[in-house]
Write an enzyme that holds these catalytic residues in place. Structure first.
Site, short mmCIF file in Angstrom:
data_model
loop_
_atom_site.label_atom_id
_atom_site.label_comp_id
_atom_site.label_asym_id
_atom_site.label_seq_id
_atom_site.Cartn_x
_atom_site.Cartn_y
_atom_site.Cartn_z
N HIS A 1 31.79 -44.41 24.92
CA HIS A 1 30.73 -44.18 23.94
C HIS A 1 31.24 -43.26 22.83
CE1 HIS A 1 27.47 -45.17 26.94
NE2 HIS A 1 28.38 -44.72 27.78
N TYR A 2 30.53 -43.19 21.73
CA TYR A 2 30.66 -42.01 20.87
C TYR A 2 29.34 -41.27 20.88
CZ TYR A 2 28.95 -44.83 16.78
OH TYR A 2 28.27 -45.64 15.91
N THR A 3 29.43 -39.95 20.57
CA THR A 3 28.25 -39.10 20.69
C THR A 3 27.28 -39.28 19.54
OG1 THR A 3 29.44 -37.38 19.51
CG2 THR A 3 29.51 -37.29 21.93
N HIS B 1 30.28 -49.41 25.03
CA HIS B 1 28.82 -49.52 25.09
C HIS B 1 28.36 -50.72 24.24
CE1 HIS B 1 24.84 -47.00 25.19
NE2 HIS B 1 24.81 -48.01 25.99
N ASP C 1 28.48 -48.21 19.56
CA ASP C 1 29.56 -47.31 19.95
C ASP C 1 30.43 -47.94 21.04
OD1 ASP C 1 27.15 -46.94 21.59
OD2 ASP C 1 28.18 -45.28 22.57
N GLU D 1 31.93 -39.98 26.82
CA GLU D 1 31.47 -39.81 25.44
C GLU D 1 32.59 -39.20 24.61
OE1 GLU D 1 28.68 -40.42 23.74
OE2 GLU D 1 27.15 -40.78 25.27
ZN LIG Z 1 26.72 -45.17 23.96
#
Ligand SMILES: [Zn+2]
Length: 199
Positions: free
Chosen positions: A36-38, A172, A182, A101
């Site tokens: 993911h990215y935050t 994701h 993301d 993340e």
């Molecule tokens: Zn995500």
């Protein structure tokens, strides 16, 4: 970095337990890593928001741009990162995956000569890339990841694959397409996956 009793140990590791977690993974269920990215400002602010009880979201780790890694949930325990998701004939991927993340604000906007995050922070042009998202057709602007961050993520994935018999690293955006974008095209997901499994 090493894993001992489902926790990361070593330099540049910070343990920061989040209350947002479920029970233990059932035997054999843990099979994927979800990247993911935050979409946040920095590692610390993201760790805080992934620990707010009322938000009921978390991840196993957050990797900062300097490679410093915060662990929020032990690797034998379910974290709340995937939401509504589907992959490989399974739904609700939290039950089957580790969530990583990456500290990154995500998609950027151009305003005059400036690049801005979704929360209106200015981004240095050296951290901006143009690319087509795998689920889209047009080029858009994205915040880059640092080499240190990617290398840290790769090492972590290798360790998790070795220790837990993970069979696939996914984004994701792949398990929740249409709803999530993301980690986006700045993250070298395809190369990464091959290198991680083969190294
Ligand atoms: Zn995500």
């Amino acid at each position: 970095m090493n894993i001992s009793n489902h926790e990361l140990i070593g330099d540049k590791i910070e343990q920061s337990p989040s209350p947002n977690k479920g029970g233990k993974f059932k035997d054999g269920d843990l099979q994927y890593i979800v990247i993911h990215y935050t979409a946040g400002a920095n590692r610390k602010s993201s760790v805080r928001s992934l620990s707010k009880k009322e938000r009921v979201v978390s991840a196993h780790v957050v990797i900062g741009r300097d490679g410093i890694t915060s662990q929020l949930v032990p690797f034998d325990t379910i974290a709340f990162h995937a939401g509504k998701s589907e992959w490989d004939g399974k739904t609700g991927l939290n039950k089957y995956s580790i969530g990583i993340e990456m500290d990154n604000p995500g998609r950027l906007n151009e305003k005059g000569s400036e690049f801005l995050t979704s929360f209106k922070a200015k981004v240095d042009p050296s951290n901006v890339m143009k690319a087509v998202h795998r689920n889209e057709k047009k080029e858009t602007l994205w915040h880059t990841y640092t080499d240190e961050q990617i290398e840290t993520c790769k090492k972590l994935c290798q360790d998790l694959i070795a220790q837990y018999g993970i069979k696939q690293v996914v984004g994701h955006e792949e398990i929740s397409p249409g709803r999530k974008i993301d980690p986006g095209p700045a993250f070298p997901l395809d190369d990464f996956r091959v290198e991680t499994i083969n190294d």
